[in-house]
Design an enzyme around this catalytic site. Structure first.
Site, PDB file in Angstrom:
ATOM      1  N   MET A 163      -2.063 -25.061  14.154  1.00 20.38           N
ATOM      2  CA  MET A 163      -2.808 -25.682  15.247  1.00 20.38           C
ATOM      3  C   MET A 163      -2.420 -24.961  16.536  1.00 20.38           C
ATOM      4  O   MET A 163      -1.270 -25.010  16.956  1.00 20.38           O
ATOM      5  CB  MET A 163      -2.469 -27.174  15.320  1.00 20.38           C
ATOM      6  CG  MET A 163      -3.122 -27.907  16.467  1.00 20.38           C
ATOM      7  SD  MET A 163      -2.952 -29.722  16.325  1.00 20.38           S
ATOM      8  CE  MET A 163      -1.182 -29.941  16.264  1.00 20.38           C
ATOM      9  N   ARG A 296       0.040 -36.616  14.876  1.00 20.23           N
ATOM     10  CA  ARG A 296       0.772 -37.669  15.580  1.00 20.23           C
ATOM     11  C   ARG A 296       1.339 -38.706  14.614  1.00 20.23           C
ATOM     12  O   ARG A 296       2.466 -39.178  14.784  1.00 20.23           O
ATOM     13  CB  ARG A 296      -0.140 -38.327  16.619  1.00 20.23           C
ATOM     14  CG  ARG A 296      -0.365 -37.448  17.830  1.00 20.23           C
ATOM     15  CD  ARG A 296      -1.497 -37.907  18.722  1.00 20.23           C
ATOM     16  NE  ARG A 296      -1.628 -37.021  19.876  1.00 20.23           N
ATOM     17  CZ  ARG A 296      -2.632 -37.043  20.726  1.00 20.23           C
ATOM     18  NH1 ARG A 296      -3.621 -37.928  20.562  1.00 20.23           N
ATOM     19  NH2 ARG A 296      -2.680 -36.199  21.741  1.00 20.23           N
ATOM     20  N   TYR A 440       6.648 -33.240  21.134  1.00 16.75           N
ATOM     21  CA  TYR A 440       5.444 -32.529  20.718  1.00 16.75           C
ATOM     22  C   TYR A 440       4.356 -33.458  20.202  1.00 16.75           C
ATOM     23  O   TYR A 440       4.572 -34.634  19.982  1.00 16.75           O
ATOM     24  CB  TYR A 440       5.734 -31.390  19.755  1.00 16.75           C
ATOM     25  CG  TYR A 440       6.381 -31.634  18.417  1.00 16.75           C
ATOM     26  CD1 TYR A 440       6.547 -32.882  17.861  1.00 16.75           C
ATOM     27  CD2 TYR A 440       6.835 -30.532  17.686  1.00 16.75           C
ATOM     28  CE1 TYR A 440       7.127 -33.048  16.624  1.00 16.75           C
ATOM     29  CE2 TYR A 440       7.423 -30.685  16.436  1.00 16.75           C
ATOM     30  CZ  TYR A 440       7.564 -31.939  15.914  1.00 16.75           C
ATOM     31  OH  TYR A 440       8.136 -32.088  14.680  1.00 16.75           O
ATOM     32  N   GLU A 441       3.163 -32.890  20.072  1.00 16.66           N
ATOM     33  CA  GLU A 441       1.933 -33.635  19.736  1.00 16.66           C
ATOM     34  C   GLU A 441       1.617 -34.710  20.774  1.00 16.66           C
ATOM     35  O   GLU A 441       1.117 -35.780  20.456  1.00 16.66           O
ATOM     36  CB  GLU A 441       2.022 -34.248  18.336  1.00 16.66           C
ATOM     37  CG  GLU A 441       2.315 -33.267  17.230  1.00 16.66           C
ATOM     38  CD  GLU A 441       1.394 -32.060  17.241  1.00 16.66           C
ATOM     39  OE1 GLU A 441       0.265 -32.177  17.749  1.00 16.66           O
ATOM     40  OE2 GLU A 441       1.809 -31.001  16.762  1.00 16.66           O
ATOM     41  N   GLY A 442       1.919 -34.405  22.025  1.00 16.87           N
ATOM     42  CA  GLY A 442       1.720 -35.356  23.113  1.00 16.87           C
ATOM     43  C   GLY A 442       3.000 -36.118  23.347  1.00 16.87           C
ATOM     44  O   GLY A 442       3.443 -36.877  22.488  1.00 16.87           O
TER      45      GLY A 442
END
Length: 593
Positions: A163, A296, A440-442
């Site tokens: 990604m 997430r 990570y991932e927001g």
């Protein structure tokens, strides 16, 4: 010494006794989910995690990944062979559609397997984990041609997936992306730009790597509305599926990281690489969100999995380490001191971990079960509610489980004392590995903003009010159960606090957006506590019905009582902070910091 054993008994309890997935044989994928099949998957999966993956956990941390001058990357010793065993065993195909060569089992079964992998070796587990997310995004937005050409080998993890979002000048704000895509006469695009922090961007585990890359088509709109998604293979693929020439993408460097050293985190350079549009032009975020949401949920699971690994070893240490005497008298007269597990504060650290882990596991599996119902339930109302829950709870699973999981890892290190600060006992690696999960991932702050800024108000608050209604129904159905009273009353109390916090946000968040931002962290934690209280109430009900059959159920009830009496009171503090609003945070001018 450090070890990992999959918590199979607890996994079976949740899958078969709480969720009772064997009773959904009328749904696609659930037909063969018998207790025997689930037990076999858990037993074999646990063995693979313990015997193949866990021994490589410390190896991966100490060796890390190495980039050569030709831009190739070597993963730690043992990783390629373990990955080969993973693929040959068919593990990545557990929940994949049979049309893509998968076994078609429910997502909730796959999540139990994924937990084992992540606990045993988080850095290793990221390779197949991200590949699965990329595969799901391709299935959601790719053309039939792209699905047919790349899907089967991504599904099996023979080919890896990545990604590619972040760039040097932008992280969360993806509207600032500069990577460009230039249309070509043959319908392909030339992709040029640089991406950073790309997990698994280059490695020696698979013969091909399929990158999903966000880029802006030349001349497209500015901001987030001008972003498209492209499939960019490391090696071009022929019409017959054969590997062709190398594409113009390469690893420009490896990040020097605090943890997860066994995963190759790459700077990726795209120098006019050939890419294929996935989905519609300028609608790339819509498809990429499939992968982002999958990631997430996977990151939330990482928080739980690292907490489990840390807890197991902390409990071992507490039983074995002798230090001081019990406050109520000698417990081990044949030893110079008592095991530290006799001390109340050591018990506090262990029980905080245990109560969180068991509640979080149930919450994670319950959420994964909602994903199954979202796609497979026969009733439209059930599918709608499950879809609402997936949207509402994804930020809670990601942020709450990683925050508390990291806290558990720190408690485990603390319990080890000075030993925990050394490499020998493995605790400091868990703390370092787990730290990234809150970022990570927001980041968790972004997840909290997503929860209060978007998810609560979606469809007029339908999802959160549906959640409140489900909790109220459980409370009403069990109010007369005296043995369950502690759990029912605790759930009723924390739900009332969450409801009060929700109403406060609805009344004050729109008038001053800073109120929503300032309260978001504590609101998310209040939601997480409520979700775990709901899970503990359901688990306690099942355990009471089976009490006396085996010690497991008495232990489950004791752990649940600890959660209600020692952890649930934190909800009042979170509610108080929610209601303070923005003023305490925003009063100081920036130059006063």
């Amino acid at each position: 010494m450090p070890r990992y054993d999959a918590p199979i008994r607890d996994m079976r309890f949740i899958l078969q006794e709480v969720l009772q997935i064997q009773n959904y044989s009328n749904l696609p994928g659930f037909e063969e989910v018998t207790p025997d099949l689930v037990s076999a998957i858990l037993e074999e999966g646990g063995k693979f995690a313990k015997e193949v993956l866990y021994p490589l956990n410390a190896v991966g941390d100490r060796q890390g990944c190495v980039r050569s001058d030709d831009a190739s990357v070597k993963t730690p010793d043992g990783f390629p062979d373990a990955y080969k065993q993973l693929v040959e065993g068919g593990w990545p195909l557990l929940s994949v559609d049979p049309e893509m060569g998968g076994q078609g089992l429910p997502h909730v079964v796959n999540i139990a397997w994924t937990e084992m992998v992540s606990s045993a070796n988080m850095a290793f587990g990221m390779y197949p984990g991200l590949t699965h997310g990329a595969f799901q995004a391709l299935m959601a937005g790719g053309s039939d041609e792209l699905k047919a050409k790349y899907g089967p080998k991504m599904a099996s993890a023979e080919w890896a997936g990545t990604m590619n979002l972040t760039e040097p000048q932008c992280g969360t704000d993806l509207g600032l992306i500069k990577t460009k895509a230039v249309p070509q006469p043959d319908g392909t695009y030339k992709i040029t730009g640089q991406k950073i922090w790309i997990s698994g961007g280059e490695q020696d585990l698979t013969e091909n790597i399929i990158h999903l890359v966000l880029a802006r088509i030349e001349g497209g709109p500015e901001g987030i509305k001008g972003i498209s998604l492209f499939l960019v293979p490391k090696y071009m693929v022929g019409e017959d599926g054969s590997i062709g020439e190398r594409n113009a993408c390469s690893c420009g460097g490896l990040e020097e990281k605090m943890g997860i050293h066994g995963n190759a985190t790459c700077v990726m350079n795209y120098d006019g690489a050939t890419g294929f549009l996935v989905g519609e032009e300028h609608k790339g975020m819509r498809t990429m969100f499939v992968m982002m949401n999958e990631a997430r949920l996977g990151v939330g699971l990482q928080g739980l999995s690292q907490a489990e690994l840390a807890y197991q070893n902390a409990a071992d240490f507490a039983r074995d380490r002798v230090q001081g005497r019990s406050l109520t008298g000698v417990k081990s007269p044949d030893q110079p001191a008592d095991p530290i597990i006799v001390h109340p504060d050591v018990r506090r650290m262990l029980m905080d971990q245990k109560a969180f882990i068991e509640g979080a596991r149930c919450f994670t599996y319950w959420t994964a079960f909602q994903a199954d119902l979202q796609h497979k339930a026969q009733e439209e109302g059930v599918r709608e509610k499950s879809s609402d829950y997936m949207a509402l709870l994804t930020p809670v699973v990601k942020a709450y489980l990683t925050h508390k999981g990291y806290e558990c890892a720190n408690w485990a290190l603390q319990l080890h004392g000075g030993s925990g600060f050394t490499r020998e006992w493995g605790m400091e690696q868990i703390v370092r590995d787990c730290r990234i999960t809150t970022i990570y991932e927001g980041t968790n702050g972004v997840q909290a903003l997503d929860l209060v800024g978007r998810k609560l108000a979606a469809n007029g608050g339908r999802a959160v009010f549906s959640f409140f209604s489900d909790v109220d129904e459980f409370v009403a159905a069990n109010e007369g159960n005296e043995e369950l009273a502690l759990f029912v009353e605790g759930l009723q109390s924390i739900k009332a606090e969450l409801q009060e916090g929700t109403m406060w946000l609805m009344q004050n968040g729109m008038s001053d957006f800073n109120n929503a931002g300032a309260s978001s962290h504590d609101y998310l934690h209040l939601f997480g506590l409520t979700a775990l209280a709901y899970m503990w109430a359901q688990m306690a009900k099942v355990a009471l019905e089976s009490k006396g059959k085996e010690p497991f159920y008495e232990q489950k009830l004791a752990t649940g009582r600890y959660f209600v009496e020692r952890l649930l009171p934190d909800g009042a503090a979170h509610l108080a902070k929610v209601k303070t609003g923005a003023a305490p945070l925003m009063d100081l001018e920036a130059d006063a910091f």
